[in-house]
Design a protein around this motif. Sequence first.
Motif, PDB file in Angstrom:
ATOM      1  N   GLN A   8       0.840  -1.203   0.000  1.00 19.99           N
ATOM      2  CA  GLN A   8       0.000   0.000   0.000  1.00 19.99           C
ATOM      3  C   GLN A   8       0.874   1.252   0.000  1.00 19.99           C
ATOM      4  O   GLN A   8       0.591   2.225  -0.713  1.00 19.99           O
ATOM      5  CB  GLN A   8      -0.920  -0.008   1.227  1.00 19.99           C
ATOM      6  CG  GLN A   8      -2.016  -1.071   1.142  1.00 19.99           C
ATOM      7  CD  GLN A   8      -2.720  -1.309   2.478  1.00 19.99           C
ATOM      8  OE1 GLN A   8      -2.353  -0.727   3.505  1.00 19.99           O
ATOM      9  NE2 GLN A   8      -3.712  -2.181   2.454  1.00 19.99           N
ATOM     10  N   GLY A  80     -12.020   5.351  10.491  1.00 20.89           N
ATOM     11  CA  GLY A  80     -12.391   5.482   9.085  1.00 20.89           C
ATOM     12  C   GLY A  80     -13.817   5.977   8.919  1.00 20.89           C
ATOM     13  O   GLY A  80     -14.342   6.056   7.816  1.00 20.89           O
ATOM     14  N   THR A  89     -12.070  14.224   2.305  1.00 22.70           N
ATOM     15  CA  THR A  89     -11.324  13.411   1.339  1.00 22.70           C
ATOM     16  C   THR A  89     -12.073  13.357   0.001  1.00 22.70           C
ATOM     17  O   THR A  89     -11.469  13.495  -1.074  1.00 22.70           O
ATOM     18  CB  THR A  89     -11.104  11.999   1.916  1.00 22.70           C
ATOM     19  OG1 THR A  89     -10.454  12.127   3.188  1.00 22.70           O
ATOM     20  CG2 THR A  89     -10.248  11.148   0.990  1.00 22.70           C
ATOM     21  N   SER A 101      -5.221   8.137   2.299  1.00 28.20           N
ATOM     22  CA  SER A 101      -5.840   8.115   3.630  1.00 28.20           C
ATOM     23  C   SER A 101      -5.281   6.996   4.487  1.00 28.20           C
ATOM     24  O   SER A 101      -5.076   5.872   4.020  1.00 28.20           O
ATOM     25  CB  SER A 101      -7.359   7.952   3.525  1.00 28.20           C
ATOM     26  OG  SER A 101      -7.937   9.089   2.951  1.00 28.20           O
ATOM     27  N   SER A 103      -6.015   4.712   7.884  1.00 24.54           N
ATOM     28  CA  SER A 103      -7.130   4.277   8.716  1.00 24.54           C
ATOM     29  C   SER A 103      -6.818   2.910   9.309  1.00 24.54           C
ATOM     30  O   SER A 103      -6.120   2.099   8.693  1.00 24.54           O
ATOM     31  CB  SER A 103      -8.408   4.217   7.874  1.00 24.54           C
ATOM     32  OG  SER A 103      -9.458   3.667   8.610  1.00 24.54           O
ATOM     33  N   TRP A 111     -11.847   4.697   3.811  1.00 26.37           N
ATOM     34  CA  TRP A 111     -11.127   3.759   2.957  1.00 26.37           C
ATOM     35  C   TRP A 111     -11.665   3.815   1.536  1.00 26.37           C
ATOM     36  O   TRP A 111     -10.915   3.839   0.562  1.00 26.37           O
ATOM     37  CB  TRP A 111     -11.291   2.341   3.542  1.00 26.37           C
ATOM     38  CG  TRP A 111     -10.430   1.302   2.903  1.00 26.37           C
ATOM     39  CD1 TRP A 111     -10.781   0.444   1.911  1.00 26.37           C
ATOM     40  CD2 TRP A 111      -9.060   1.014   3.225  1.00 26.37           C
ATOM     41  NE1 TRP A 111      -9.724  -0.377   1.597  1.00 26.37           N
ATOM     42  CE2 TRP A 111      -8.659  -0.055   2.397  1.00 26.37           C
ATOM     43  CE3 TRP A 111      -8.148   1.532   4.140  1.00 26.37           C
ATOM     44  CZ2 TRP A 111      -7.374  -0.598   2.448  1.00 26.37           C
ATOM     45  CZ3 TRP A 111      -6.871   0.985   4.190  1.00 26.37           C
ATOM     46  CH2 TRP A 111      -6.492  -0.058   3.344  1.00 26.37           C
ATOM     47  N   ASN A 112     -12.987   3.889   1.431  1.00 23.31           N
ATOM     48  CA  ASN A 112     -13.613   3.902   0.108  1.00 23.31           C
ATOM     49  C   ASN A 112     -13.589   5.278  -0.556  1.00 23.31           C
ATOM     50  O   ASN A 112     -13.754   5.388  -1.762  1.00 23.31           O
ATOM     51  CB  ASN A 112     -15.048   3.372   0.211  1.00 23.31           C
ATOM     52  CG  ASN A 112     -15.055   1.904   0.636  1.00 23.31           C
ATOM     53  OD1 ASN A 112     -14.241   1.104   0.172  1.00 23.31           O
ATOM     54  ND2 ASN A 112     -15.935   1.558   1.561  1.00 23.31           N
ATOM     55  N   ALA A 114     -10.915   7.433  -0.428  1.00 25.16           N
ATOM     56  CA  ALA A 114      -9.569   7.821  -0.864  1.00 25.16           C
ATOM     57  C   ALA A 114      -9.098   7.005  -2.058  1.00 25.16           C
ATOM     58  O   ALA A 114      -9.492   5.849  -2.236  1.00 25.16           O
ATOM     59  CB  ALA A 114      -8.584   7.644   0.284  1.00 25.16           C
ATOM     60  N   ARG A 117      -5.010   3.973  -0.091  1.00 26.06           N
ATOM     61  CA  ARG A 117      -5.422   3.660   1.279  1.00 26.06           C
ATOM     62  C   ARG A 117      -4.290   2.976   2.018  1.00 26.06           C
ATOM     63  O   ARG A 117      -3.666   2.054   1.484  1.00 26.06           O
ATOM     64  CB  ARG A 117      -6.616   2.707   1.270  1.00 26.06           C
ATOM     65  CG  ARG A 117      -7.805   3.127   0.440  1.00 26.06           C
ATOM     66  CD  ARG A 117      -7.745   2.572  -0.990  1.00 26.06           C
ATOM     67  NE  ARG A 117      -8.943   2.893  -1.754  1.00 26.06           N
ATOM     68  CZ  ARG A 117      -9.891   2.014  -2.018  1.00 26.06           C
ATOM     69  NH1 ARG A 117      -9.798   0.773  -1.614  1.00 26.06           N
ATOM     70  NH2 ARG A 117     -10.962   2.391  -2.705  1.00 26.06           N
ATOM     71  N   HIS A 119      -3.583   1.047   5.495  1.00 17.95           N
ATOM     72  CA  HIS A 119      -4.061   0.467   6.747  1.00 17.95           C
ATOM     73  C   HIS A 119      -2.953   0.504   7.790  1.00 17.95           C
ATOM     74  O   HIS A 119      -1.776   0.358   7.462  1.00 17.95           O
ATOM     75  CB  HIS A 119      -4.474  -0.986   6.529  1.00 17.95           C
ATOM     76  CG  HIS A 119      -4.856  -1.676   7.794  1.00 17.95           C
ATOM     77  ND1 HIS A 119      -3.977  -2.501   8.493  1.00 17.95           N
ATOM     78  CD2 HIS A 119      -6.002  -1.630   8.509  1.00 17.95           C
ATOM     79  CE1 HIS A 119      -4.609  -2.939   9.576  1.00 17.95           C
ATOM     80  NE2 HIS A 119      -5.826  -2.438   9.618  1.00 17.95           N
TER      81      HIS A 119
END
Lengths: 325, 325
Positions: A8, A80, A89, A101, A103, A111-112, A114, A117, A119
């Motif tokens: 990521q 998130g 965002t 982002s 989160s 999460w959805n 950006a 993403r 984690h």
Amino acid sequence: MNQEHAQQLKAAIEAVKSREIGNIYFVACGGSMATLTPAQYILDREIDIPSAVYSSNEFILRSPKALNDKSVVISCSHSGNTPETVEATEFARSKGALTISLSHLVDSPLWNAAEYRLHYDWGTEARAEENNYGILYRLIFGILNTLYPNEKYARAVASVETSLHDVFERNKANTLEAAKAFGSDYKREPIIYTMASGINYSLAYSFAICLLQEMQWIHSSAIHAGEYFHGPFEVTDYDVPFIIIKGIGETRLMDDRAHDFCQKFSDKIVLIDAETFDMEGISAEVRNYFANLVAGVVLRQYAQYLSEFRGHPLSVRRYMWKMDY
Amino acid sequence: MNQEHAQQLKAAIEAVKSREIGNIYFVACGGSMATLTPAQYILDREIDIPSAVYSSNEFILRSPKALNDKSVVISCSHSGNTPETVEATEFARSKGALTISLSHLVDSPLWNAAEYRLHYDWGTEARAEENNYGILYRLIFGILNTLYPNEKYARAVASVETSLHDVFERNKANTLEAAKAFGSDYKREPIIYTMASGINYSLAYSFAICLLQEMQWIHSSAIHAGEYFHGPFEVTDYDVPFIIIKGIGETRLMDDRAHDFCQKFSDKIVLIDAETFDMEGISAEVRNYFANLVAGVVLRQYAQYLSEFRGHPLSVRRYMWKMDY
């Protein structure tokens, strides 16, 4: 190392590299905003691309005109689910900005929202290199090393990946007794000020608004150590407590000056001095950018013992999550 | 109109026009920093050149890498003697930045440090268009109108020059009784929070650090109305006072939300609502940029009566100007 996190990060860093960048915004609320702020400090020092930090709703409603398709917007929400940060965002993305982002929760609204993403792990078992600050620092120094390749940045990333966790653990152990003494000595204080400057200021802010006000219902205010002399210092008195965080970097001069004055008139100074930290394993040339993280871990333990001596768990709330607001 | 002021403004605005501008910094300490901050808000909304506000010592020690010969640095010190601000201005000039300084004292160290100098009047006889905010707003809207000619900006300058003084006087008169009631009702409070957002936030900050902490030795903290829900709101209780400043512009949504929540749980809310101000004479399309100035005049009168009911003059200090620090 968590391979998913590494992938990521790689994708986000490559996306930044592929764009022309005019400015960088860090956008979040409360504790998450304070988490992102040190990265802005690092960028301010290291590169000539302007960057800024905004609370999410301020960012949306103010709507800075410089937000456009040459902007990078880095946002963060632990759950998130913070509506303002999700909306900020989406707003940034609608303006053509590159959105990244952080989160803890995968598949959350943030999460959805950006494009990229990240984690991060959380909880007592989480390792420092995979938690919020670990991921953020790997991102920022990774971006720096990609845009302006430099061994210093590579060593900063390596410091996070190989040493940060142990540094945190050693300094927690070293300050355990001090944390207990703080909890006992300050448990009856109705107000506790925090003070810092430079990269440490956002830690003073988050300790004031999250640990003291939110989690302990103790009145507080974060005072910038340079601003202290331009107003706030007049409240200093023998019975007014100050937690003073002293960094090890270029802004320590301000911390020293505030501490020198404050200790003349207050009998209740709690000093968190980064010069006393064991930073072995963190590359010497970037330790000024890491002392705030260690101070955060140390102060979290102070808050833990304050809460125990006060019989007021850090998890108690009266409004947050209990009603609509 | 003071012709000397007009000439100083003209020279500074022409200097800005003659340069390529990459970014703009506002640099000062305490109350002067708070004075400059609304100008940063206006630039953020109106133009795509990034701008930022720094406390003077933070600016020097942090040494942002984007500070260079494409920067404009606007600094302010009432006395012109604030060492950090003088040094920050010299520092900016050494980096090739265009420096513009506001000061009440001609031939002060700040006056001599800056390339372009703007004198402002001060005291009970001073007219609003010639005082600190009057000069700052004429500078900022003058710069905007020169770089991006627009009737809106011309009308903003005209609003300062022709109407601001009377607007201040009328609103002071309209809120005199409320100011007296505030002084009487809140004279025994050991802590008073302030809250605002957007262009009004710096007023909440200066009221907290200058009027309450510095001049009244009352504990305080400025809370950003958007941040309130991410920590600080947990200290809200029936006996915790909040001065809430509500603007009339794009960020009022945040103020409304904070006020709606706060009044459910605190019995001590002092509301300064810009919608109740008499803004006649200020061009309608820029009133959102002027309500904070009116709120400042109103709140200054609140502080005056608080000091009278407490028998603690606003001029009293225990440390400032009394010793070295």
